[in-house]
Design a protein around this motif. Structure first.
Motif, PDB file in Angstrom:
ATOM      1  N   LEU A 146       0.838  -1.197   0.000  1.00 39.06           N
ATOM      2  CA  LEU A 146       0.000   0.000   0.000  1.00 39.06           C
ATOM      3  C   LEU A 146       0.874   1.249   0.000  1.00 39.06           C
ATOM      4  CD1 LEU A 146      -2.920   1.161   0.251  1.00 39.06           C
ATOM      5  CD2 LEU A 146      -2.549   1.176   2.727  1.00 39.06           C
ATOM      6  N   TYR A 147       0.534   2.186  -0.853  1.00 38.48           N
ATOM      7  CA  TYR A 147       1.288   3.437  -0.971  1.00 38.48           C
ATOM      8  C   TYR A 147       1.048   4.291   0.259  1.00 38.48           C
ATOM      9  CZ  TYR A 147       2.678   8.029  -2.834  1.00 38.48           C
ATOM     10  OH  TYR A 147       3.262   9.247  -3.028  1.00 38.48           O
ATOM     11  N   THR A 148       2.061   4.364   1.115  1.00 39.62           N
ATOM     12  CA  THR A 148       1.898   5.073   2.381  1.00 39.62           C
ATOM     13  C   THR A 148       1.875   6.584   2.218  1.00 39.62           C
ATOM     14  OG1 THR A 148       4.279   4.935   2.760  1.00 39.62           O
ATOM     15  CG2 THR A 148       2.916   3.200   3.717  1.00 39.62           C
ATOM     16  N   SER A 205      -0.726  12.847   1.858  1.00 41.36           N
ATOM     17  CA  SER A 205      -1.147  13.667   0.723  1.00 41.36           C
ATOM     18  C   SER A 205      -2.123  12.848  -0.119  1.00 41.36           C
ATOM     19  CB  SER A 205       0.070  14.088  -0.118  1.00 41.36           C
ATOM     20  OG  SER A 205       0.761  12.940  -0.577  1.00 41.36           O
ATOM     21  N   THR A 206      -2.690  13.467  -1.123  1.00 43.11           N
ATOM     22  CA  THR A 206      -3.758  12.820  -1.884  1.00 43.11           C
ATOM     23  C   THR A 206      -3.218  11.761  -2.840  1.00 43.11           C
ATOM     24  OG1 THR A 206      -5.111  14.818  -1.764  1.00 43.11           O
ATOM     25  CG2 THR A 206      -5.684  13.198  -3.457  1.00 43.11           C
ATOM     26  N   CYS A 207      -3.848  10.591  -2.787  1.00 40.90           N
ATOM     27  CA  CYS A 207      -3.614   9.527  -3.751  1.00 40.90           C
ATOM     28  C   CYS A 207      -4.972   8.994  -4.164  1.00 40.90           C
ATOM     29  CB  CYS A 207      -2.763   8.412  -3.136  1.00 40.90           C
ATOM     30  SG  CYS A 207      -2.485   7.001  -4.242  1.00 40.90           S
ATOM     31  N   ILE A 208      -5.125   8.651  -5.428  1.00 44.44           N
ATOM     32  CA  ILE A 208      -6.371   8.071  -5.913  1.00 44.44           C
ATOM     33  C   ILE A 208      -6.184   6.563  -6.001  1.00 44.44           C
ATOM     34  CG2 ILE A 208      -8.094   8.061  -7.742  1.00 44.44           C
ATOM     35  CD1 ILE A 208      -7.815  10.744  -6.249  1.00 44.44           C
ATOM     36  N   TYR A 224      -1.465  -5.050  -4.912  1.00 46.61           N
ATOM     37  CA  TYR A 224      -1.259  -3.619  -5.145  1.00 46.61           C
ATOM     38  C   TYR A 224      -0.336  -3.425  -6.349  1.00 46.61           C
ATOM     39  CZ  TYR A 224      -2.742  -3.281  -0.224  1.00 46.61           C
ATOM     40  OH  TYR A 224      -3.426  -3.390   0.961  1.00 46.61           O
ATOM     41  N   SER A 225      -0.580  -2.367  -7.083  1.00 43.66           N
ATOM     42  CA  SER A 225       0.395  -1.946  -8.099  1.00 43.66           C
ATOM     43  C   SER A 225       1.389  -0.995  -7.444  1.00 43.66           C
ATOM     44  CB  SER A 225      -0.314  -1.220  -9.250  1.00 43.66           C
ATOM     45  OG  SER A 225      -0.724   0.086  -8.838  1.00 43.66           O
ATOM     46  N   GLU A 226       2.478  -0.729  -8.131  1.00 43.88           N
ATOM     47  CA  GLU A 226       3.305   0.398  -7.716  1.00 43.88           C
ATOM     48  C   GLU A 226       2.503   1.677  -7.969  1.00 43.88           C
ATOM     49  OE1 GLU A 226       6.100   0.651  -6.260  1.00 43.88           O
ATOM     50  OE2 GLU A 226       7.349  -1.100  -6.654  1.00 43.88           O
TER      51      GLU A 226
END
Length: 373
Positions: free
Chosen positions: A64-66, A71-74, A212-214
């Motif tokens: 998971l992109y921490t 900040s905003t991630c979609i 998860y993807s990068e």
């Protein structure tokens, strides 16, 4: 077997409808905690995971992109059923708000009221969006006003339990690209085994497989078409990777307990009112439902004991079926070494102390450069 599937499904809907007071009784939604941080929306999702006794398996590779915490991630997720409401919040560890239609509020007003109060959902009317710029500005305001800066989006647009993805809609990709937000695909298999409103089924003790993807950084692409094309290819690859995986390929991981949201005193006060009211309404519903059930059994008169026995057997068989393990729908044979659509998958050998910084971690680093066109 609709008749045998009906009791677990109705119980699942009941738990989802009353998930606010049930989550409070499980100690996951502590609306009475007036001092210090907490995380009501994530606690709500963890409570439902516990009630449905779901087990999460995570595929080797990116995590998971921490960065979405700060900040905003979609986050782009596949849309399978009502179970997505809480399963995808668990998969994103409470870092993201849900983007949902107002229709969901009218179906599940109790828990939706609470997530509105803690600013964990962005609601819109389907079919009423004429000015896309105005909608995007509205979403911007909602994100800025919330302690949760990221967003869960369903790019297929509709719930589907097909073995293949629906065509991806590009509206929120434009939103991400224009604002230079990163995108991460969070693909999950077997969510419909937990609850499927289409089949009117619910399952307990089911296994959810997550991949998860990068993160795909939109700022690295010179044109929107380049960005959207990359997202589409990665979406296709992650779909096939997750749905072609074997349960033995994934690792069991318990979602962490996270209490890191700082709510205003007004928000906390509103949650006390709504949470307390939901507890009162819940127990009133349980009481009058039990009274109604006993009254219905009394209509059998001298056959009441026989009717009760038949009902007990029916419920035992029904819930025994609901606890049977359901395997994720297959998509295709194991993914070949070169991946799908020319995208090389992340192998376990690339993850570890000798891995390139940022590769397979979900955190910012040189691993992101692979998404540049």
């Amino acid at each position: 077997m609709l008749l045998l599937d009906l009791p677990p499904f109705l119980l699942g809907v009941f738990m989802l409808y009353w998930s606010l007071p049930l989550g409070a009784m499980l100690g996951k939604i502590r609306f009475w905690k007036l001092q210090g941080p907490r995380n009501d929306a994530y606690g709500w999702a963890i409570a439902l995971k516990q009630m449905f006794q779901c087990k999460f398996l995570y595929l080797e590779g990116p995590e998971l992109y921490t960065g979405g915490k700060y900040s905003t991630c979609i986050f782009l997720s596949n849309h399978r059923s009502w179970g997505d409401f809480f399963l995808d919040v668990v998969a994103t560890e409470g870092y993201a708000q849900m983007l949902s239609r107002w229709a969901v509020f009218f179906v599940f007003p109790v828990f939706m009221t609470s997530v509105i109060i803690v600013r964990s959902v962005v609601l819109f009317k389907r079919g009423a969006v004429k000015d896309k710029n105005a909608l995007n500005d509205f979403i911007d305001r909602k994100l800025q006003a919330s302690p949760i800066k990221s967003l869960i989006v369903y790019p297929e647009g509709h719930r589907s339990t097909k073995q293949q993805s629906l065509p991806m809609k590009r509206g929120m990709l434009h939103f991400a690209y224009d604002r230079k937000y990163p995108v991460q695909i969070v693909m999950s298999a077997n969510k419909e085994s937990v609850m499927s409103e289409k089949a009117m089924t619910a399952g307990f003790g089911q296994t959810i497989v997550v991949g998860y993807s990068e993160p795909i950084h939109s700022r690295q692409f010179p044109t929107f078409d380049d960005f959207a094309g990359r997202v589409q290819k990665e979406w296709d690859y992650q779909w096939k990777r997750v749905y072609s995986s074997k349960l033995g390929d994934a690792k069991v991981q318990s979602p962490p307990e996270i209490d890191d949201r700082h709510y205003s005193q007004r928000t906390k006060a509103l949650m006390v009112v709504v949470g307390s009211a939901s507890l009162v309404l819940f127990w009133m519903t349980v009481y009058w439902s039990a009274k109604a059930g006993l009254w219905l059994l009394s209509l059998f008169g001298s056959y009441k004991s026989y009717a009760t026995s038949v009902l007990v057997v029916y419920l035992v068989v029904s819930f025994a079926r609901a606890f049977r393990a359901v395997q994720p729908l297959p998509y295709m044979p194991a993914v070949c070494d070169k991946g799908v659509n020319g995208i090389e998958p992340v192998h376990a050998s690339k993850v570890g102390p000798d891995a390139t910084p940022g590769a397979g971690t979900g955190n910012s680093g040189s691993g992101h450069a692979s998404f540049a066109s």
